[in-house]
Motif scaffolding. Structure first.
Motif, short mmCIF file in Angstrom:
data_model
loop_
_atom_site.label_atom_id
_atom_site.label_comp_id
_atom_site.label_asym_id
_atom_site.label_seq_id
_atom_site.Cartn_x
_atom_site.Cartn_y
_atom_site.Cartn_z
N ASP A 1 0.49 32.80 0.58
CA ASP A 1 0.34 33.47 -0.72
C ASP A 1 -1.13 33.71 -1.07
OD1 ASP A 1 3.03 33.64 -1.07
OD2 ASP A 1 3.20 31.86 -2.33
N ILE B 1 -2.37 36.73 1.10
CA ILE B 1 -1.94 38.07 0.69
C ILE B 1 -2.44 38.42 -0.71
CG2 ILE B 1 0.11 37.96 2.14
CD1 ILE B 1 1.75 37.36 -0.32
N ASP C 1 6.20 38.17 -2.14
CA ASP C 1 5.35 39.01 -1.30
C ASP C 1 5.54 40.48 -1.71
OD1 ASP C 1 3.88 40.24 0.64
OD2 ASP C 1 4.85 39.24 2.33
#
Length: 221
Positions: free
Chosen positions: A31, A34, A87
């Protein structure tokens, strides 16, 4: 459940706890990589740590040992679901963690948690398929029926393999126990035979001693 089986189950539970913490750590790192919102990361870290902490406490305190595997599966599934949902551009390889979760359950050599994991996987697949944005990214031009079939085939194969492996292991243990019982019987029979030989030797020595005494008596009287 006997002490030996309980010990083996406890070892497997501890292994899965380590894997669970590893998955949580990997999810948090992913996490961050990204660029996910810090609030979402903190939510994953907080809820995941609490859930993993409870599982760890139950495992090392041996509370509900037989049910920890089901609890761990639920946590693992939620982590996978959170990784996909959080995501912005989810990929199919993340969804494959559902199958990884299914495969890891074979370490328990029990078909019940495997079937339970397959049901959870089907529930996750259904949810992801019903969300249009996730369906387009994960299952483009794919039918939910085929997704169910793939998951059902994998679950059935792994469950059958685990059940067969467990049955084979139980058969081996039974044969070992029968061999041990036969060994004890043979040792007991051997001990009786030795005792009988000693008794015969003592009887023979007494008879010889009696014969010598009689012979001595008739020679001198």
């Amino acid at each position: 459940m006997d002490i030996v089986a309980l010990s083996e189950l406890d070892k497997r539970n501890r292994l899965f706890i380590k894997i669970l913490w590893g998955m949580l750590t990997l999810g948090i790192v992913t996490d961050f990589a990204i660029g996910l919102n810090i609030q979402m990361i903190l939510m994953l870290a907080g809820l995941g740590s609490v859930a993993c902490g409870v599982a760890t406490f139950m495992t090392y305190r041996q509370i509900g040992v037989q049910y920890i595997k089901y609890y761990v599966v639920c946590i693992f599934t939620l982590i996978v679901l959170f990784l996909i949902v959080s995501d912005p551009n989810p990929i199919i390889s993340t969804y494959f963690l559902v199958y990884v979760n299914l495969a890891m359950m074979t370490l328990y050599q029990d078909h019940k948690p495997i079937i339970f994991t397959g049901i959870l996987g089907a529930a996750v697949s259904t949810y992801l398929f019903m969300v249009p944005s996730l369906r387009e990214q994960l299952f483009p031009h794919e039918s939910l029926v085929y997704i169910y079939l793939y998951l059902a085939f994998a679950t059935a194969a792994l469950a059958f393999s685990a059940k067969f492996s467990k049955k084979l292991q139980q058969q081996v243990v039974k044969e070992q126990e029968e061999t041990l019982v036969a060994k004890h019987k043979a040792e007991a029979l051997l001990d009786k035979l030795k005792a009988s030989i000693l008794m015969l030797n003592e009887f023979s020595e007494r008879q010889q001693e009696t014969a010598r005494e009689r012979s001595y008596y008739w020679k001198h009287f």
